[in-house]
Design a protein around this motif. Structure first.
Motif, PDB file in Angstrom:
ATOM      1  N   UNK A   7     -46.036  77.481  46.175  1.00 47.83           N
ATOM      2  CA  UNK A   7     -46.538  76.213  46.724  1.00 47.83           C
ATOM      3  C   UNK A   7     -46.415  75.124  45.663  1.00 47.83           C
ATOM      4  N   UNK A   8     -45.266  75.091  44.995  1.00 46.07           N
ATOM      5  CA  UNK A   8     -45.059  74.199  43.851  1.00 46.07           C
ATOM      6  C   UNK A   8     -44.852  72.746  44.235  1.00 46.07           C
ATOM      7  N   UNK A   9     -44.809  72.437  45.523  1.00 46.62           N
ATOM      8  CA  UNK A   9     -44.729  71.043  45.943  1.00 46.62           C
ATOM      9  C   UNK A   9     -46.054  70.549  46.524  1.00 46.62           C
ATOM     10  N   UNK A  10     -47.084  71.395  46.507  1.00 48.70           N
ATOM     11  CA  UNK A  10     -48.395  71.008  47.027  1.00 48.70           C
ATOM     12  C   UNK A  10     -49.199  70.197  46.039  1.00 48.70           C
ATOM     13  N   UNK A  16     -49.363  71.637  38.531  1.00 46.51           N
ATOM     14  CA  UNK A  16     -49.213  72.806  37.669  1.00 46.51           C
ATOM     15  C   UNK A  16     -47.777  72.922  37.178  1.00 46.51           C
ATOM     16  N   UNK A  17     -46.830  72.652  38.059  1.00 47.71           N
ATOM     17  CA  UNK A  17     -45.421  72.691  37.666  1.00 47.71           C
ATOM     18  C   UNK A  17     -45.133  71.670  36.573  1.00 47.71           C
ATOM     19  N   UNK A  18     -45.568  70.441  36.764  1.00 48.51           N
ATOM     20  CA  UNK A  18     -45.319  69.386  35.781  1.00 48.51           C
ATOM     21  C   UNK A  18     -45.962  69.722  34.438  1.00 48.51           C
ATOM     22  N   UNK A  19     -47.190  70.216  34.478  1.00 44.23           N
ATOM     23  CA  UNK A  19     -47.883  70.548  33.235  1.00 44.23           C
ATOM     24  C   UNK A  19     -47.241  71.756  32.553  1.00 44.23           C
ATOM     25  N   UNK A  20     -46.796  72.724  33.338  1.00 48.34           N
ATOM     26  CA  UNK A  20     -46.164  73.908  32.758  1.00 48.34           C
ATOM     27  C   UNK A  20     -44.854  73.546  32.072  1.00 48.34           C
ATOM     28  N   UNK A  21     -44.075  72.711  32.708  1.00 43.73           N
ATOM     29  CA  UNK A  21     -42.816  72.269  32.103  1.00 43.73           C
ATOM     30  C   UNK A  21     -43.086  71.481  30.833  1.00 43.73           C
ATOM     31  N   UNK A  22     -44.077  70.578  30.890  1.00 42.18           N
ATOM     32  CA  UNK A  22     -44.424  69.774  29.709  1.00 42.18           C
ATOM     33  C   UNK A  22     -44.884  70.646  28.549  1.00 42.18           C
ATOM     34  N   UNK A  23     -45.496  71.792  28.863  1.00 44.49           N
ATOM     35  CA  UNK A  23     -45.986  72.708  27.825  1.00 44.49           C
ATOM     36  C   UNK A  23     -44.890  73.631  27.304  1.00 44.49           C
ATOM     37  N   UNK A  24     -43.683  73.524  27.878  1.00 44.87           N
ATOM     38  CA  UNK A  24     -42.564  74.316  27.389  1.00 44.87           C
ATOM     39  C   UNK A  24     -42.354  75.646  28.081  1.00 44.87           C
ATOM     40  N   UNK A  25     -43.054  75.876  29.207  1.00 44.94           N
ATOM     41  CA  UNK A  25     -42.869  77.130  29.930  1.00 44.94           C
ATOM     42  C   UNK A  25     -41.552  77.111  30.709  1.00 44.94           C
ATOM     43  N   UNK A  26     -41.013  78.283  30.938  1.00 41.74           N
ATOM     44  CA  UNK A  26     -39.816  78.475  31.763  1.00 41.74           C
ATOM     45  C   UNK A  26     -40.300  78.706  33.194  1.00 41.74           C
ATOM     46  N   UNK A  27     -40.012  77.757  34.096  1.00 41.67           N
ATOM     47  CA  UNK A  27     -40.671  77.750  35.410  1.00 41.67           C
ATOM     48  C   UNK A  27     -39.681  77.982  36.544  1.00 41.67           C
ATOM     49  N   UNK A  28     -40.081  78.854  37.469  1.00 43.32           N
ATOM     50  CA  UNK A  28     -39.421  78.996  38.762  1.00 43.32           C
ATOM     51  C   UNK A  28     -40.381  78.473  39.827  1.00 43.32           C
ATOM     52  N   UNK A  29     -39.914  77.522  40.631  1.00 39.30           N
ATOM     53  CA  UNK A  29     -40.741  76.922  41.676  1.00 39.30           C
ATOM     54  C   UNK A  29     -40.376  77.532  43.022  1.00 39.30           C
ATOM     55  N   UNK A  30     -41.391  78.012  43.735  1.00 37.18           N
ATOM     56  CA  UNK A  30     -41.171  78.606  45.052  1.00 37.18           C
ATOM     57  C   UNK A  30     -41.759  77.671  46.098  1.00 37.18           C
ATOM     58  N   UNK A  31     -40.899  77.179  46.993  1.00 40.40           N
ATOM     59  CA  UNK A  31     -41.297  76.180  47.985  1.00 40.40           C
ATOM     60  C   UNK A  31     -40.553  76.432  49.289  1.00 40.40           C
ATOM     61  N   UNK A  32     -41.067  75.864  50.361  1.00 39.53           N
ATOM     62  CA  UNK A  32     -40.335  75.930  51.619  1.00 39.53           C
ATOM     63  C   UNK A  32     -39.068  75.099  51.535  1.00 39.53           C
ATOM     64  N   UNK A  33     -39.194  73.900  50.950  1.00 44.68           N
ATOM     65  CA  UNK A  33     -38.079  72.960  50.892  1.00 44.68           C
ATOM     66  C   UNK A  33     -37.781  72.615  49.435  1.00 44.68           C
ATOM     67  N   UNK A  39     -36.504  68.208  40.155  1.00 42.81           N
ATOM     68  CA  UNK A  39     -36.468  68.509  38.725  1.00 42.81           C
ATOM     69  C   UNK A  39     -35.217  69.291  38.397  1.00 42.81           C
ATOM     70  N   UNK A  40     -34.578  68.913  37.305  1.00 44.30           N
ATOM     71  CA  UNK A  40     -33.388  69.624  36.850  1.00 44.30           C
ATOM     72  C   UNK A  40     -33.724  70.724  35.859  1.00 44.30           C
ATOM     73  N   UNK A  41     -35.000  70.873  35.515  1.00 46.89           N
ATOM     74  CA  UNK A  41     -35.372  71.820  34.460  1.00 46.89           C
ATOM     75  C   UNK A  41     -36.103  73.039  34.997  1.00 46.89           C
TER      76      UNK A  41
END
Length: 222
Positions: A7-10, A16-33, A39-41
């Motif tokens: 639910x990374x677009x909720x 959480x996605x934005x903060x995780x990326x800013x903190x340097x985490x490697x993120x996979x976002x799971x969304x319907x759309x 984001x390119x990262x």
């Protein structure tokens, strides 16, 4: 850390996605759309958790260290998605060897009955008189089906054998991140009544490495 965020677009998931990326985490976002995650990262995986695809879920979780989930019903058509979707996520986690998951629940859920907890406490020890006697009974009546879904979601977690944490925030607002909020393991925050979605997202990341929160609900508030 490699994180998979559902639910990374909720409202909370996006933050959480934005903060995780800013903190340097490697993120996979799971969304319907996937188009909603501009984001390119981050890697995106399309999954509709109202009808979960086990293969897509395993792909989304491959190599992950932990899972964050902001899954919940946004409309009446989504009632039941928190329970079903979280069940599918937990099954995929077991299949891929991922153990850590942090989800969003809600402050009143500790007193909401469910199949796994048919006789919950009548009050949470952190709730003040106004909350337990006036505010939460009204909110639970209005959001009865949403809260029943979240209560069953917590049942799924308790039965999962995973290292889970369910955050139970009170009323949410859209104020900016402060990083200044209170938490209580196993109970709601005394006198708590509101918190920003940004601070809830921040707490999801903060508790990831805290073993004291494994297998626990955590109340939080400003």
């Amino acid at each position: 850390m490699k994180l998979t965020i559902f639910a990374a677009s909720g409202g909370i998931g996006r933050l959480a996605l934005l903060q995780a990326v800013a903190a340097g985490h490697d993120v996979t976002a799971v969304v319907r759309d996937p188009a909603k995650v501009a984001s390119d990262v981050v890697r995106t995986v399309a999954v509709d958790l109202s009808r979960p695809d086990p293969d897509a879920l395993r792909t989304a979780l491959a190599g992950a260290d932990a899972v964050l989930s902001g899954l919940g019903a946004a409309t009446k058509a989504d009632f039941g998605v928190a329970e079903r979707g979280t069940g599918a996520i937990c099954e995929a986690m077991r299949a891929t060897g991922v153990r850590r998951i942090v989800v969003i629940s809600a402050a009143p859920i500790g007193t909401v009955p469910s199949p796994g907890r048919p006789n919950p406490p009548r009050r949470d020890p952190g709730d003040a008189f106004v909350q337990r006697s006036i505010a939460y009974p009204i909110v639970k009546a209005i959001l009865k089906k949403r809260y029943a879904d979240l209560a069953r979601m917590e049942d799924v977690l308790r039965a999962s054998s995973l290292d889970w944490t369910a955050l139970r925030p009170p009323r949410l607002n859209d104020k900016e991140l402060t990083g200044r909020y209170r938490t209580e393991v196993g109970r709601n925050v005394r006198g708590g009544g509101i918190i920003s979605r940004a601070d809830v997202a921040h707490c999801m990341l903060e508790v990831l490495d805290d073993p004291a929160t494994f297998g626990q609900t955590v109340g939080l508030s400003d």
